[in-house]
Design an enzyme around this catalytic site. Structure first.
Site, PDB file in Angstrom:
ATOM      1  N   TYR A   1       0.845  -1.208   0.000  1.00 23.31           N
ATOM      2  CA  TYR A   1       0.000   0.000   0.000  1.00 23.31           C
ATOM      3  C   TYR A   1       0.875   1.251   0.000  1.00 23.31           C
ATOM      4  O   TYR A   1       0.689   2.159  -0.824  1.00 23.31           O
ATOM      5  CB  TYR A   1      -0.917  -0.023   1.235  1.00 23.31           C
ATOM      6  CG  TYR A   1      -1.643   1.277   1.500  1.00 23.31           C
ATOM      7  CD1 TYR A   1      -2.824   1.585   0.820  1.00 23.31           C
ATOM      8  CD2 TYR A   1      -1.148   2.198   2.432  1.00 23.31           C
ATOM      9  CE1 TYR A   1      -3.489   2.779   1.062  1.00 23.31           C
ATOM     10  CE2 TYR A   1      -1.815   3.389   2.684  1.00 23.31           C
ATOM     11  CZ  TYR A   1      -2.981   3.673   1.997  1.00 23.31           C
ATOM     12  OH  TYR A   1      -3.635   4.870   2.230  1.00 23.31           O
TER      13      TYR A   1
HETATM   14  N1  LIG Z   1      -9.590   7.025   5.929  1.00 22.34           N
HETATM   15  C1  LIG Z   1      -8.403   7.409   6.352  1.00 22.34           C
HETATM   16  O1  LIG Z   1      -8.190   7.631   7.559  1.00 22.34           O
HETATM   17  C2  LIG Z   1      -7.284   7.604   5.365  1.00 22.34           C
HETATM   18  C3  LIG Z   1      -5.964   7.698   5.837  1.00 22.34           C
HETATM   19  C4  LIG Z   1      -4.941   7.872   4.918  1.00 22.34           C
HETATM   20  C5  LIG Z   1      -5.233   7.975   3.564  1.00 22.34           C
HETATM   21  N2  LIG Z   1      -6.531   7.878   3.139  1.00 22.34           N
HETATM   22  C6  LIG Z   1      -6.813   7.973   1.707  1.00 22.34           C
HETATM   23  O2  LIG Z   1      -7.954   8.791   1.523  1.00 22.34           O
HETATM   24  C7  LIG Z   1      -8.770   8.260   0.477  1.00 22.34           C
HETATM   25  C8  LIG Z   1     -10.173   7.978   1.006  1.00 22.34           C
HETATM   26  O3  LIG Z   1     -10.093   7.161   2.156  1.00 22.34           O
HETATM   27  P1  LIG Z   1     -11.272   6.169   2.550  1.00 22.34           P
HETATM   28  O4  LIG Z   1     -10.934   5.663   3.888  1.00 22.34           O
HETATM   29  O5  LIG Z   1     -12.591   6.795   2.289  1.00 22.34           O
HETATM   30  O6  LIG Z   1     -11.015   5.001   1.471  1.00 22.34           O
HETATM   31  P2  LIG Z   1     -11.825   3.626   1.338  1.00 22.34           P
HETATM   32  O7  LIG Z   1     -12.879   3.478   2.366  1.00 22.34           O
HETATM   33  O8  LIG Z   1     -10.788   2.557   1.257  1.00 22.34           O
HETATM   34  O9  LIG Z   1     -12.592   3.845  -0.037  1.00 22.34           O
HETATM   35  C9  LIG Z   1     -11.904   3.988  -1.209  1.00 22.34           C
HETATM   36  C10 LIG Z   1     -12.832   3.998  -2.409  1.00 22.34           C
HETATM   37  O10 LIG Z   1     -12.077   3.329  -3.431  1.00 22.34           O
HETATM   38  C11 LIG Z   1     -12.937   2.466  -4.105  1.00 22.34           C
HETATM   39  N3  LIG Z   1     -12.251   1.308  -4.662  1.00 22.34           N
HETATM   40  C12 LIG Z   1     -11.674   0.270  -4.000  1.00 22.34           C
HETATM   41  N4  LIG Z   1     -11.241  -0.662  -4.868  1.00 22.34           N
HETATM   42  C13 LIG Z   1     -11.550  -0.194  -6.106  1.00 22.34           C
HETATM   43  C14 LIG Z   1     -11.383  -0.713  -7.421  1.00 22.34           C
HETATM   44  N5  LIG Z   1     -10.834  -1.910  -7.640  1.00 22.34           N
HETATM   45  N6  LIG Z   1     -11.809   0.031  -8.452  1.00 22.34           N
HETATM   46  C15 LIG Z   1     -12.395   1.224  -8.250  1.00 22.34           C
HETATM   47  N7  LIG Z   1     -12.592   1.766  -7.044  1.00 22.34           N
HETATM   48  C16 LIG Z   1     -12.181   1.058  -5.976  1.00 22.34           C
HETATM   49  C17 LIG Z   1     -13.943   2.006  -3.053  1.00 22.34           C
HETATM   50  O11 LIG Z   1     -15.110   1.542  -3.700  1.00 22.34           O
HETATM   51  P3  LIG Z   1     -15.826   0.172  -3.251  1.00 22.34           P
HETATM   52  O12 LIG Z   1     -15.965   0.267  -1.750  1.00 22.34           O
HETATM   53  O13 LIG Z   1     -17.077   0.171  -4.006  1.00 22.34           O
HETATM   54  O14 LIG Z   1     -14.873  -0.953  -3.649  1.00 22.34           O
HETATM   55  C18 LIG Z   1     -14.162   3.256  -2.231  1.00 22.34           C
HETATM   56  O15 LIG Z   1     -15.208   4.024  -2.762  1.00 22.34           O
HETATM   57  C19 LIG Z   1      -8.056   7.021  -0.031  1.00 22.34           C
HETATM   58  O16 LIG Z   1      -7.277   7.356  -1.158  1.00 22.34           O
HETATM   59  C20 LIG Z   1      -7.173   6.611   1.120  1.00 22.34           C
HETATM   60  O17 LIG Z   1      -6.014   5.906   0.717  1.00 22.34           O
HETATM   61  C21 LIG Z   1      -7.551   7.684   4.009  1.00 22.34           C
END
Ligand SMILES: NC(=O)c1ccc[n+]([C@@H]2O[C@H](COP(=O)([O-])OP(=O)(O)OC[C@H]3O[C@@H](n4cnc5c(N)ncnc54)[C@H](OP(=O)(O)O)[C@@H]3O)[C@@H](O)[C@H]2O)c1
Length: 248
Positions: A159
């Site tokens: 990742y």
């Molecule tokens: N949440 C945090 O605390 C945190 C911390 C550090 C960085 N980030 C970054 O911030 C962003 C948002 O975070 P988040 O927690 O909301 O992320 P998340 O819950 O992991 O959601 C990511 C999105 O990506 C989509 N996705 C996953 N696999 C996919 C695929 N094969 N093709 C197309 N889409 C796909 C998911 O759709 P499905 O669910 O429909 O598969 C979901 O809508 C991400 O880039 C993450 O790396 C978040």
């Protein structure tokens, strides 16, 4: 690929990937609140994506774990829009690296595609639409990466490495597309915990975070807004992490 609405022709839309839930859904909703048309990409169906469609967003499905999915998304956007205001790459996958090598290899290929190849194909495939906005202000590409891209956690090495690759692409594309398109990254920290985070893990993460709390998706939106509203920033990264990058 299933278009569910048409894009407003009055103002170029912003494409948000992974807009079906959590942070991506919040960003898409907040942009719509601002009167900004949105193209909401999603992977799996969700109530969130239906709600975005009901608010007037064009919704497009694609699996970004393969080049074909990203290329199909590019074609679908091109078929629906003549210009874009921006692209926000939010789609992501987050799991620890498996110890078994065949499983690790499969995960590496999927994460490489979601975090690096798909953003690359989408940015290069849609740069012409970003340049066609027709205003003095540059368009925007925003890559959402992670503070782990700079300070990796070994158990999440695939990742972290693929998010670090996206950071490097941010700098390349910023050079390539200036001055018509700005390209920046947002590096979230503890924004929204996953269900897989145990109470002990949450406590440890927050103990490492100077501001001492989960940021919430609105903090990411405010970082995005800062980039969209500033026409003199490109090739840079903004940490939205409550200061957790300061932890060792
Ligand atoms: N949440 C945090 O605390 C945190 C911390 C550090 C960085 N980030 C970054 O911030 C962003 C948002 O975070 P988040 O927690 O909301 O992320 P998340 O819950 O992991 O959601 C990511 C999105 O990506 C989509 N996705 C996953 N696999 C996919 C695929 N094969 N093709 C197309 N889409 C796909 C998911 O759709 P499905 O669910 O429909 O598969 C979901 O809508 C991400 O880039 C993450 O790396 C978040």
């Amino acid at each position: 690929m299933r278009p569910t609405d048409t894009v407003s022709q009055t103002q170029p839309p912003i494409l948000v990937t992974g807009a079906g839930r959590r942070v991506g859904l919040h960003l898409a909703n907040r942009l719509l609140d601002d009167g900004q048309p949105v193209i909401a990409h999603y992977h799996r169906e969700s109530g969130g994506i239906e709600a975005l469609a009901a608010r007037g967003a064009l919704t497009l499905q694609a699996d970004l774990a393969h080049a074909e999915g990203a290329l199909a998304l590019v074609d679908a956007v091109r078929a629906q829009a003549t210009a874009l205001r921006g692209i926000v790459h939010n789609a992501s996958a987050f799991t620890t690296t498996p110890t078994e090598p065949v499983a690790a290899a499969a995960m590496f290929e999927a994460f490489f595609s979601i975090h690096m190849l798909a953003p690359y194909l989408i940015d290069t495939g849609l740069a012409g639409l970003l340049e066609a906005g027709g205003t003095e202000t540059p368009a925007d590409i925003v890559h959402i990466t992670d503070i782990f891209a700079e300070n990796p956690r070994p158990e999440f090495d695939i990742y972290c490495a693929t998010k670090a690759g996206l950071e490097n692409l941010t700098r390349s594309l910023a050079k390539r597309y200036a001055p018509k398109i700005k390209v920046n990254s947002l590096q979230p920290g503890p924004i929204l915990f996953k269900d897989s985070h145990t109470p002990e893990m949450r406590q440890r993460v927050l103990a490492e975070t100077p501001l001492g709390r989960e940021g919430g998706a609105e903090a990411v939106y405010r970082g995005l807004r800062a980039l969209l509203d500033n026409d003199y920033m490109t090739g840079t990264a903004i940490q939205v992490d409550g200061g957790r990058h300061l932890a060792g």
